[in-house]
Write a protein that holds these residues in place. Sequence first.
Motif, PDB file in Angstrom:
ATOM      1  N   MET A   1     -17.249 -16.332  31.483  1.00 36.44           N
ATOM      2  CA  MET A   1     -18.012 -17.866  31.890  1.00 36.44           C
ATOM      3  C   MET A   1     -16.756 -18.728  32.056  1.00 36.44           C
ATOM      4  O   MET A   1     -15.909 -18.962  31.425  1.00 36.44           O
ATOM      5  CB  MET A   1     -18.857 -18.312  30.723  1.00 36.44           C
ATOM      6  N   LYS A   2     -17.034 -19.606  33.000  1.00 36.28           N
ATOM      7  CA  LYS A   2     -16.044 -20.709  33.274  1.00 36.28           C
ATOM      8  C   LYS A   2     -17.010 -22.002  33.573  1.00 36.28           C
ATOM      9  O   LYS A   2     -17.942 -21.934  33.736  1.00 36.28           O
ATOM     10  CB  LYS A   2     -15.304 -20.526  34.794  1.00 36.28           C
ATOM     11  N   LEU A   3     -16.151 -22.875  32.850  1.00 35.45           N
ATOM     12  CA  LEU A   3     -16.484 -24.423  32.943  1.00 35.45           C
ATOM     13  C   LEU A   3     -16.135 -25.108  33.966  1.00 35.45           C
ATOM     14  O   LEU A   3     -14.910 -25.043  34.022  1.00 35.45           O
ATOM     15  CB  LEU A   3     -16.339 -24.904  31.579  1.00 35.45           C
ATOM     16  N   TYR A   4     -16.829 -25.987  34.786  1.00 34.25           N
ATOM     17  CA  TYR A   4     -16.259 -26.742  35.796  1.00 34.25           C
ATOM     18  C   TYR A   4     -16.885 -28.302  35.403  1.00 34.25           C
ATOM     19  O   TYR A   4     -17.866 -28.425  35.046  1.00 34.25           O
ATOM     20  CB  TYR A   4     -16.378 -26.348  37.088  1.00 34.25           C
TER      21      TYR A   4
ATOM     22  N   ARG B   1     -13.108 -29.336  38.822  1.00 31.72           N
ATOM     23  CA  ARG B   1     -11.725 -28.991  37.801  1.00 31.72           C
ATOM     24  C   ARG B   1     -12.159 -28.130  36.682  1.00 31.72           C
ATOM     25  O   ARG B   1     -13.141 -28.148  36.161  1.00 31.72           O
ATOM     26  CB  ARG B   1     -11.109 -30.339  37.092  1.00 31.72           C
ATOM     27  N   PRO B   2     -11.618 -26.833  36.630  1.00 31.94           N
ATOM     28  CA  PRO B   2     -11.996 -26.004  35.610  1.00 31.94           C
ATOM     29  C   PRO B   2     -11.495 -26.489  34.250  1.00 31.94           C
ATOM     30  O   PRO B   2     -10.601 -27.283  34.299  1.00 31.94           O
ATOM     31  CB  PRO B   2     -11.129 -24.685  36.080  1.00 31.94           C
ATOM     32  N   ILE B   3     -12.457 -26.607  33.334  1.00 34.11           N
ATOM     33  CA  ILE B   3     -12.070 -27.024  31.982  1.00 34.11           C
ATOM     34  C   ILE B   3     -12.129 -25.749  30.997  1.00 34.11           C
ATOM     35  O   ILE B   3     -13.125 -25.042  30.654  1.00 34.11           O
ATOM     36  CB  ILE B   3     -13.432 -27.838  31.584  1.00 34.11           C
TER      37      ILE B   3
ATOM     38  N   MET C   1     -18.007 -23.613  22.226  1.00 34.64           N
ATOM     39  CA  MET C   1     -17.375 -23.808  23.321  1.00 34.64           C
ATOM     40  C   MET C   1     -16.623 -22.509  23.765  1.00 34.64           C
ATOM     41  O   MET C   1     -16.425 -22.415  25.141  1.00 34.64           O
ATOM     42  CB  MET C   1     -16.644 -25.132  23.115  1.00 34.64           C
ATOM     43  N   THR C   2     -16.017 -21.733  23.048  1.00 36.16           N
ATOM     44  CA  THR C   2     -15.458 -20.612  23.527  1.00 36.16           C
ATOM     45  C   THR C   2     -16.341 -19.729  24.187  1.00 36.16           C
ATOM     46  O   THR C   2     -15.810 -18.945  25.157  1.00 36.16           O
ATOM     47  CB  THR C   2     -14.666 -19.827  22.367  1.00 36.16           C
ATOM     48  N   ASN C   3     -17.711 -19.658  23.901  1.00 37.63           N
ATOM     49  CA  ASN C   3     -18.539 -18.972  24.673  1.00 37.63           C
ATOM     50  C   ASN C   3     -18.799 -19.562  25.981  1.00 37.63           C
ATOM     51  O   ASN C   3     -19.571 -18.939  26.878  1.00 37.63           O
ATOM     52  CB  ASN C   3     -20.168 -18.929  24.005  1.00 37.63           C
ATOM     53  N   MET C   4     -18.534 -20.900  26.135  1.00 40.35           N
ATOM     54  CA  MET C   4     -18.728 -21.644  27.482  1.00 40.35           C
ATOM     55  C   MET C   4     -17.401 -21.360  28.316  1.00 40.35           C
ATOM     56  O   MET C   4     -17.614 -21.763  29.696  1.00 40.35           O
ATOM     57  CB  MET C   4     -19.016 -22.837  27.273  1.00 40.35           C
ATOM     58  N   GLY C   5     -16.389 -21.097  27.987  1.00 43.82           N
ATOM     59  CA  GLY C   5     -15.196 -21.142  28.819  1.00 43.82           C
ATOM     60  C   GLY C   5     -14.130 -21.633  28.213  1.00 43.82           C
ATOM     61  O   GLY C   5     -12.866 -21.715  28.892  1.00 43.82           O
TER      62      GLY C   5
ATOM     63  N   ASP D   1     -12.959 -14.915  21.788  1.00 47.52           N
ATOM     64  CA  ASP D   1     -12.654 -15.605  23.277  1.00 47.52           C
ATOM     65  C   ASP D   1     -11.619 -16.507  23.293  1.00 47.52           C
ATOM     66  O   ASP D   1     -11.226 -17.180  24.357  1.00 47.52           O
ATOM     67  CB  ASP D   1     -13.944 -15.896  23.947  1.00 47.52           C
ATOM     68  N   LEU D   2     -11.038 -16.989  21.995  1.00 51.00           N
ATOM     69  CA  LEU D   2     -10.158 -17.999  22.011  1.00 51.00           C
ATOM     70  C   LEU D   2      -8.968 -17.364  21.961  1.00 51.00           C
ATOM     71  O   LEU D   2      -8.340 -16.727  21.263  1.00 51.00           O
ATOM     72  CB  LEU D   2     -10.204 -18.737  20.609  1.00 51.00           C
TER      73      LEU D   2
END
Length: 330
Positions: free
Chosen positions: A1-4, A9-11, A56-60, A89-90
């Motif tokens: 998963m990627k956060l924007y 902007r990717p976060i 948050m690591t589950n979110m990207g 995922d970290l």
Amino acid sequence: MKLYDNHQRPINYLRLAVTDRCNLRCFYCMPEEGIDYVARKELMTYEEMFRLVSLMTNMGIDKVRITGGEPFLRKDMMQFLHSISQLQDLKKINITTNGTLTEPLIPELKKMGIHSVNLSLDTLNRERFFEITRRDSLPTVLRTLESLLQYEITTKINAVVMEGKNTDDLIDMVELTKNHPVGVRFIEEMPFNGTGAHYQNLQWNHIKILQHLQDHYPNLQKLPDPPSSTAANYQIPGYKGTVGIIAAYSRTFCGTCNRIRITPKGMLHTCLYDGGVFNFKKIMRSGATDLQLKTTLLEALGNRAKNGFEAEQRRFAGAPVTESMATIGG
Ligand code: SAM
Ligand code: SF4
């Protein structure tokens, strides 16, 4: 998963300040008498911080920097680092430290797989170190530096450039890169010192710092910058390390900013210059579910200022920043 965020902007980078307490009193960060520290019960607990990091690591988010105040002043810090180091995922855990308490912990940090350490060091001169930090700790900090290098932990040195305080030291600091694979990064001074701006106009901005370096090293070479780098990176041919200039006050890098911050009290900052956009600790303590926490983060990212100037304008009706960096984490 990627956060924007709302500017596409990717976060992927969280900076977590675990305490606002500090055993130094750096001129650019705190007044001599210190700041009003957050009461212990107002600090997020390790359980709360772990919950946020894990979610948050589950979110990207795949990179976390532990900062403060001085992170190693907080009791049981190593246990916390160990617990987050187990998160699948970290990918990277980095630490920013003043190096006064760090040396004995380095073997364990290495074993844990900590990726890199940023060591704050503004001068190699003991008297000037005392003037800047108001403590006589240079020998201890230098031992930490030696040990980091010995254990081959990626090390960056953060030096804030201050008119009338350490500008005579910049070249000595660059010379550290001759034989050591360190990144020495010169940072523009920001007004986050607990009282407000030290100068009407910042004299030593990134342009002047670069000019100063070029005057001494006409062969200074520009390096390609990694994506989302806040530093413009350089090298002197033949030297092992690199030199960076961080335009933290001029804010030249906002267009690729990939980071969010959480303060020791649980306040989310989507920009260093905003006044805090949401308090995670409050909603966690009132029983928020993971889904509510995730939704809250997504909403905040959907309303992120496009740069540090807009973030500063939005805060408290445009009041300038004056808080100590120890309350945000840098
Ligand atoms: N105590 C640790 C340390 O000093 O490394 C971590 C916290 S400190 C607030 C994080 C970083 O912020 C340090 O590298 C420090 O040099 C930088 N910093 C603090 N105040 C600053 C200011 N007013 N302008 C620019 N950088 C600042
Ligand atoms: Fe402490 Fe770091 Fe602030 Fe210096 S910069 S006073 S070491 S928190």
